[in-house]
Structures are given as structure tokens and as C-alpha cells.
Design a protein around this motif. Sequence first.
Motif, PDB file in Angstrom:
ATOM      1  N   GLU A 182      14.390  80.177 -95.966  1.00 52.57           N
ATOM      2  CA  GLU A 182      15.180  79.900 -94.766  1.00 52.57           C
ATOM      3  C   GLU A 182      16.033  81.096 -94.399  1.00 52.57           C
ATOM      4  N   MET A 240      10.154  77.007 -99.695  1.00 51.78           N
ATOM      5  CA  MET A 240      10.641  77.203 -98.334  1.00 51.78           C
ATOM      6  C   MET A 240      11.626  78.357 -98.343  1.00 51.78           C
ATOM      7  N   SER A 267      15.512  74.930 -87.461  1.00 50.58           N
ATOM      8  CA  SER A 267      16.445  73.896 -87.910  1.00 50.58           C
ATOM      9  C   SER A 267      17.366  73.518 -86.753  1.00 50.58           C
ATOM     10  N   HIS A 271      12.842  78.086 -90.842  1.00 51.61           N
ATOM     11  CA  HIS A 271      12.213  77.658 -92.096  1.00 51.61           C
ATOM     12  C   HIS A 271      10.783  78.174 -92.132  1.00 51.61           C
ATOM     13  N   VAL A 307      13.605  70.102 -98.614  1.00 53.25           N
ATOM     14  CA  VAL A 307      13.954  70.589 -97.288  1.00 53.25           C
ATOM     15  C   VAL A 307      13.604  69.523 -96.260  1.00 53.25           C
TER      16      VAL A 307
END
Length: 196
Positions: free
Chosen positions: A52, A50, A91, A97, A144
Motif C-alpha cells: 500500500e 498487499m 482506498s 493497494h 486488507v
Amino acid sequence: ILADGTKRPVVRWRPYVEALPSNEDINGWWGQSDYGMALVMGPVSGNAEMLELEARACDTGSLDQVYRACDQFGVRDLWSDLLTIGYSEKSPTGGLHLIYRISDHEVPGNEKVARRPANNEELLANPDDKIKVLAETRGHGGYVIVAPTNGNCHPSGRPWERLSGAYGEVLTITWEQRNLLHGAIHAALDQTPRAE
């Protein structure tokens, strides 16, 4: 994830870095309907990672810089695909993400991709937090929290929201593409002072 605003896991998740949970485990966890959901990254999740961008890096100016850098690094189409047909989510704090799999290399551990010094306002709020992360990964050994986790699991009371893609389906990219993408984001956003 506990529905108490702490973002803490309900179960000891470290064993699942190396092994998938059983159906019995999963059925036992979902006895509580308010729980949130997290994905363990790395080999156990089919080599998932992931990326971010923190909310502080998701303003229009920062995203424009990332787009231009992706163009310069030759990954403009990859960036666009991750945002539109890949799996992306917002988020609770407004970060982005992007989850993908790496086809031809092991997923490394969690990494900081771009950072900057804290500004005066941030230093007044927390003098010990001198460096702010702008972009980072969750890789092997990391997890995550993901949509559709509700706001009860975050201190803000806001949920995680899917922006694009389908649950359980992510794009697969090469190690070279991944490194070029991270290089572009670093070039666009990183402001850490260079050591002399």
C-alpha cells in the motif's frame, strides 16, 4: 467488515490466517448485504501480499519519484504491470493497494516500507503521532479491506474502488522482484532520520 464506519471485522478472523473458511462459514457471513470484504494475506491466500502507498504518497511528485526509482532498480516494467494488468485498487482515503503473490518465498508479516517525520500541521492535530507511514505491506498475519466494499465500512463514507485487474486474479512475482520493488519505493519515499 462491519458497515458502521469502524473498518472492524464481523467475525474473529485470526483463525483464517492458518485455514480457509468453509462454504458454510462464508454463506453465513453474507446474510447481511451491507458487510464489506477483507482478504487475509499470506500462505492461506496462495502466498498473497498487499503493498500500500498511503494517500500522502500518491501525489504526482511522489509517484514520479517511485517510477524513477523503479527504473533505477530494474523493476520499471513490474511497477507498470502491477498498475495496469495486475490487481490494484484505490482506498477510500486515496491510497493505492497492489495485491500480488510471491512464487518462491514465504510471505513475511506486515512491514513498513517507507516513512517520514510528521509535519507541523500533523503534529498539531496529533502530537503523539510523530512518524507517518508512506508505504507498507500486509503479509502473513494481516488482512486488507478490498473492493467492492462500500463506503458504509469506512469513516469517510467512501468506498474501495478497483482500478485494474480482475477480482480473484493477481500477478505472481518472485521474491527478488518483490524486494527490488520495495527497495525502490523505500529509496524514493523514505525520509526517516538515520541514527548516528
